[in-house]
Scaffold this motif. Sequence first.
Motif, PDB file in Angstrom:
ATOM      1  N   ALA A 145       0.807  -1.213   0.000  1.00  0.00           N
ATOM      2  CA  ALA A 145       0.000   0.000   0.000  1.00  0.00           C
ATOM      3  C   ALA A 145       0.844   1.269   0.000  1.00  0.00           C
ATOM      4  CB  ALA A 145      -0.931   0.004   1.214  1.00  0.00           C
ATOM      5  N   PHE A 149       7.564   6.305  -3.701  1.00  0.00           N
ATOM      6  CA  PHE A 149       8.329   7.537  -3.459  1.00  0.00           C
ATOM      7  C   PHE A 149       8.330   7.916  -1.985  1.00  0.00           C
ATOM      8  CE2 PHE A 149       4.077   9.283  -3.841  1.00  0.00           C
ATOM      9  CZ  PHE A 149       4.079  10.341  -2.958  1.00  0.00           C
ATOM     10  N   TRP A 150       7.209   7.598  -1.317  1.00  0.00           N
ATOM     11  CA  TRP A 150       7.098   7.939   0.104  1.00  0.00           C
ATOM     12  C   TRP A 150       8.013   7.044   0.932  1.00  0.00           C
ATOM     13  CZ3 TRP A 150       4.271   9.810   4.494  1.00  0.00           C
ATOM     14  CH2 TRP A 150       3.970   8.873   5.478  1.00  0.00           C
ATOM     15  N   PHE A 153      11.487   8.241   0.273  1.00  0.00           N
ATOM     16  CA  PHE A 153      11.753   9.505   0.952  1.00  0.00           C
ATOM     17  C   PHE A 153      11.985   9.292   2.442  1.00  0.00           C
ATOM     18  CE2 PHE A 153      10.339  13.219   3.291  1.00  0.00           C
ATOM     19  CZ  PHE A 153      11.155  14.178   2.740  1.00  0.00           C
TER      20      PHE A 153
ATOM     21  N   VAL B 239      -2.451   5.931  -5.720  1.00  0.00           N
ATOM     22  CA  VAL B 239      -0.987   5.935  -5.634  1.00  0.00           C
ATOM     23  C   VAL B 239      -0.383   6.650  -6.849  1.00  0.00           C
ATOM     24  CG1 VAL B 239       1.062   4.480  -5.598  1.00  0.00           C
ATOM     25  CG2 VAL B 239      -0.900   3.864  -4.213  1.00  0.00           C
ATOM     26  N   ALA B 242      -0.597  10.375  -6.439  1.00  0.00           N
ATOM     27  CA  ALA B 242       0.379  10.865  -5.469  1.00  0.00           C
ATOM     28  C   ALA B 242       1.783  10.888  -6.070  1.00  0.00           C
ATOM     29  CB  ALA B 242       0.343   9.998  -4.218  1.00  0.00           C
ATOM     30  N   PHE B 246       4.564  13.909  -6.680  1.00  0.00           N
ATOM     31  CA  PHE B 246       5.946  13.864  -6.206  1.00  0.00           C
ATOM     32  C   PHE B 246       6.914  14.235  -7.322  1.00  0.00           C
ATOM     33  CE2 PHE B 246       9.852  11.360  -6.145  1.00  0.00           C
ATOM     34  CZ  PHE B 246      10.467  11.952  -5.054  1.00  0.00           C
ATOM     35  N   LEU B 262       1.329  15.523   0.486  1.00  0.00           N
ATOM     36  CA  LEU B 262       2.442  14.659   0.899  1.00  0.00           C
ATOM     37  C   LEU B 262       3.762  15.238   0.384  1.00  0.00           C
ATOM     38  CD1 LEU B 262       2.594  12.049   2.424  1.00  0.00           C
ATOM     39  CD2 LEU B 262       2.334  10.795   0.307  1.00  0.00           C
ATOM     40  N   THR B 263       3.730  15.700  -0.871  1.00  0.00           N
ATOM     41  CA  THR B 263       4.950  16.234  -1.462  1.00  0.00           C
ATOM     42  C   THR B 263       5.377  17.515  -0.759  1.00  0.00           C
ATOM     43  OG1 THR B 263       4.258  15.281  -3.549  1.00  0.00           O
ATOM     44  CG2 THR B 263       5.991  16.930  -3.640  1.00  0.00           C
ATOM     45  N   GLN B 266       7.063  17.106   2.587  1.00  0.00           N
ATOM     46  CA  GLN B 266       8.461  16.677   2.558  1.00  0.00           C
ATOM     47  C   GLN B 266       9.418  17.854   2.718  1.00  0.00           C
ATOM     48  OE1 GLN B 266       8.881  14.369  -1.022  1.00  0.00           O
ATOM     49  NE2 GLN B 266       7.798  12.644  -0.130  1.00  0.00           N
ATOM     50  N   VAL B 269       9.878  18.458   6.488  1.00  0.00           N
ATOM     51  CA  VAL B 269       9.996  17.218   7.263  1.00  0.00           C
ATOM     52  C   VAL B 269      10.830  17.411   8.525  1.00  0.00           C
ATOM     53  CG1 VAL B 269      11.973  16.294   6.015  1.00  0.00           C
ATOM     54  CG2 VAL B 269      10.334  14.728   7.050  1.00  0.00           C
ATOM     55  N   PHE B 270      11.745  18.388   8.531  1.00  0.00           N
ATOM     56  CA  PHE B 270      12.550  18.575   9.738  1.00  0.00           C
ATOM     57  C   PHE B 270      11.876  19.511  10.731  1.00  0.00           C
ATOM     58  CE2 PHE B 270      15.666  17.317   6.523  1.00  0.00           C
ATOM     59  CZ  PHE B 270      16.062  16.134   7.121  1.00  0.00           C
ATOM     60  N   ILE B 276       3.801  15.081   7.579  1.00  0.00           N
ATOM     61  CA  ILE B 276       3.916  14.051   6.553  1.00  0.00           C
ATOM     62  C   ILE B 276       3.028  12.851   6.895  1.00  0.00           C
ATOM     63  CG2 ILE B 276       5.829  12.640   7.406  1.00  0.00           C
ATOM     64  CD1 ILE B 276       7.013  13.016   4.540  1.00  0.00           C
ATOM     65  N   TRP B 277       2.657  12.735   8.188  1.00  0.00           N
ATOM     66  CA  TRP B 277       1.870  11.569   8.589  1.00  0.00           C
ATOM     67  C   TRP B 277       0.406  11.676   8.191  1.00  0.00           C
ATOM     68  CZ3 TRP B 277       4.119   7.241   9.578  1.00  0.00           C
ATOM     69  CH2 TRP B 277       5.441   7.270  10.038  1.00  0.00           C
ATOM     70  N   GLY B 280      -0.134  10.937   4.503  1.00  0.00           N
ATOM     71  CA  GLY B 280       0.414   9.591   4.292  1.00  0.00           C
ATOM     72  C   GLY B 280      -0.516   8.525   4.842  1.00  0.00           C
ATOM     73  N   LEU B 283      -3.766   8.274   2.861  1.00  0.00           N
ATOM     74  CA  LEU B 283      -3.523   7.600   1.585  1.00  0.00           C
ATOM     75  C   LEU B 283      -3.396   6.089   1.792  1.00  0.00           C
ATOM     76  CD1 LEU B 283      -1.328   8.902  -1.222  1.00  0.00           C
ATOM     77  CD2 LEU B 283      -1.050   6.542  -0.570  1.00  0.00           C
ATOM     78  N   ILE B 284      -2.599   5.703   2.796  1.00  0.00           N
ATOM     79  CA  ILE B 284      -2.428   4.264   3.056  1.00  0.00           C
ATOM     80  C   ILE B 284      -3.767   3.638   3.457  1.00  0.00           C
ATOM     81  CG2 ILE B 284      -1.324   2.616   4.623  1.00  0.00           C
ATOM     82  CD1 ILE B 284       1.199   4.239   4.411  1.00  0.00           C
ATOM     83  N   VAL B 287      -5.730   3.029   0.260  1.00  0.00           N
ATOM     84  CA  VAL B 287      -5.171   1.929  -0.535  1.00  0.00           C
ATOM     85  C   VAL B 287      -5.425   0.587   0.140  1.00  0.00           C
ATOM     86  CG1 VAL B 287      -3.063   0.966  -1.501  1.00  0.00           C
ATOM     87  CG2 VAL B 287      -3.437   3.416  -1.552  1.00  0.00           C
ATOM     88  N   LEU B 288      -5.179   0.524   1.477  1.00  0.00           N
ATOM     89  CA  LEU B 288      -5.393  -0.736   2.192  1.00  0.00           C
ATOM     90  C   LEU B 288      -6.861  -1.143   2.139  1.00  0.00           C
ATOM     91  CD1 LEU B 288      -3.269  -0.649   5.463  1.00  0.00           C
ATOM     92  CD2 LEU B 288      -2.982  -2.085   3.464  1.00  0.00           C
TER      93      LEU B 288
END
Lengths: 320, 310
Positions: A145, A149-150, A153, B239, B242, B246, B262-263, B266, B269-270, B276-277, B280, B283-284, B287-288
């Motif tokens: 899933a 790219f994720w 990354f 996917v 997404a 990217f 999501l992009t 990034q 991210v610091f 990012i979660w 993400g 999306l997961i 998909v799941l």
Amino acid sequence: MAAYILRRVLQAIPIVIGVAVVAFFIVRLAPGSPVDKFRGGRVSPAVIENIIKLYQLDQPLPNQLWSWITTFPQVWRPDAWGYSFTDGKPVLYDLGNKIPPTLLLMGTSLVLTAIISIPLGILGAVKQYSRSDKVITILATIGYAMPTFWLGFMLRTVFGANLKWFPLFGAQTLGQSGLNVPDLLWHLVLPVTTLTIVAVAGWSRYMRSSMLEVLRQDYVRTARAKGLSNNRVVYRHALRNALIPIVTLFGLSIPALLSGAAVTESVYSWPGLGYLAVDAVRTRDYPIVLAFVMIGAIMVILGNLIADILYAFVDPRIKY
Amino acid sequence: MERAEQGPRAAHAVSQTDVDEVDLTPVRTYWQLVRQRFLQHQLAVIALIVLIVLVAAAIIIPWVSGTAGTRTDLKLINKPPSLTAPLGYDELGINTFARLMGALQTSLLVAFSAVIIIVSLGTVIGAIAGYAGGWLDNALMRFVDIILSLPSFFLIVMLVAFFQTGNMWVVVFAIGLTGWTTAARLVRAEFLSLRTSDYVQAAQALGASDRRIVVRHILPGALAPLVVAATLGIADSVVVEATLSFLGFGIMPPAASLGNMLTKAQDYVFRSPIMIWYPGLVLIAVVLAASFLGDGLRDALDPRQRIEAK
């Protein structure tokens, strides 16, 4: 056998020609003329005229198609696939530089995927519905899933930027020249890991169901009834037949591996075909774009061809 | 001949001793069996519920929150979560939760529209090839072989880049136009096996038109593999959208999609790794849910699967 191989090779040729035609039309269907990106800049009209002449863009479309179809198989001529719009070098020369890194990435990942996913699949099938089977299935589904790219990354952020264990990009440390194998392998770790995790997810599920199917068959029950040990039944009797569909999977996974490689290469700036191609789309470098579509398709066709021939070798039930 | 044999047996069945042995389990239709098999598949049921919740949220929340998903406010930059903004505000002062739901709406709209194109094109081409047979079938299937040999993800990138980068509908058409081949093969296979079946021949003998045979008799048989392919196609399309973002070819801000959120996350991210979660995980989850639902439907719609004894 030889006749079968010859027949399969001959069947692949029209497909390659068909791919060349379709690829030509897709690239030429793009709105505007391929030289539009040169207009309005510092490029003089005379140079643009020369480019149009060189690529025969002033010719009618059927003539252009015919000259592409008749010249692309002449790969021994360096200019057979034209010249890159960006660096002016022959396309075949650029491709020649980019194919080895991509094959290295894909090949390493393919071998690792087989080494990891086949035992995982066997474990899942032999101990169906056990705790380890469930853990493998859940991890495989999450791996499937996650967008490539994720994953790439995140690996790059954690192991490259935070922990500084592996380099962030490229295939060699800056300022180096020549082939340095340890350095190359060090750069290869994260891209290969990314590509392998995604592929293992699919392969282990496939291997599991293939093994489950074989384990249900009568001859396996016979082997057990004879009193053979479980290991001997699983590894000597069942495994051999369960591996046969994996041979097909090798051919079928080439397209996914190619697009996965294109994404992975973009994440890690790996100097391969995919990175070159995505860059070429961005800069509208049509000859390179066309060449990547061709190379990608030829790799897929070759993968299927090899899988078919291997299949005939490993499975005596196949009549050819 | 057969009838003559059945006659005495049927008469015999009326006698009292035989009646006691008659199987009293009620006759169940195909769809009742499908429902029963599906409900046994716990993961698939959970996946269906998750997907319904996600689709409902994607429709209702952006409708209620209006422009909150794109409106910036300098005073609200990086504000912590509150009741109206359960995930706080981002570095532009946009309500993150409202933006996330808007993004989910876009991504689901892209995925569902792309799948509609995939299924319609695949059904029409597969049906023509499978029903007509002969040279037409041959030509169409060689065309499918050619399309399947092309690197499909790269074709999508190319179509989007060359036609109009950033336009949602170009993304939809690019995914649809490159993805119909598998659906076409499934439908064709079903047509080939059903075209010569007894009941279709009976329908032909009764004088049914080609259209009636295709629509009423053969297409329902191809429904099961199509539904499964469509469900899995939704997972793939999300996917792909997404990944396009990217690579810089996806739907462009200020419009939100899971890919561009999501992009963008990034880049931060610091400073704010939590950002990012959210996209993400959503999306997961999509998909799941879609792939578990697809697996469950595959088992449920297969008439050869047995109902597990309780």
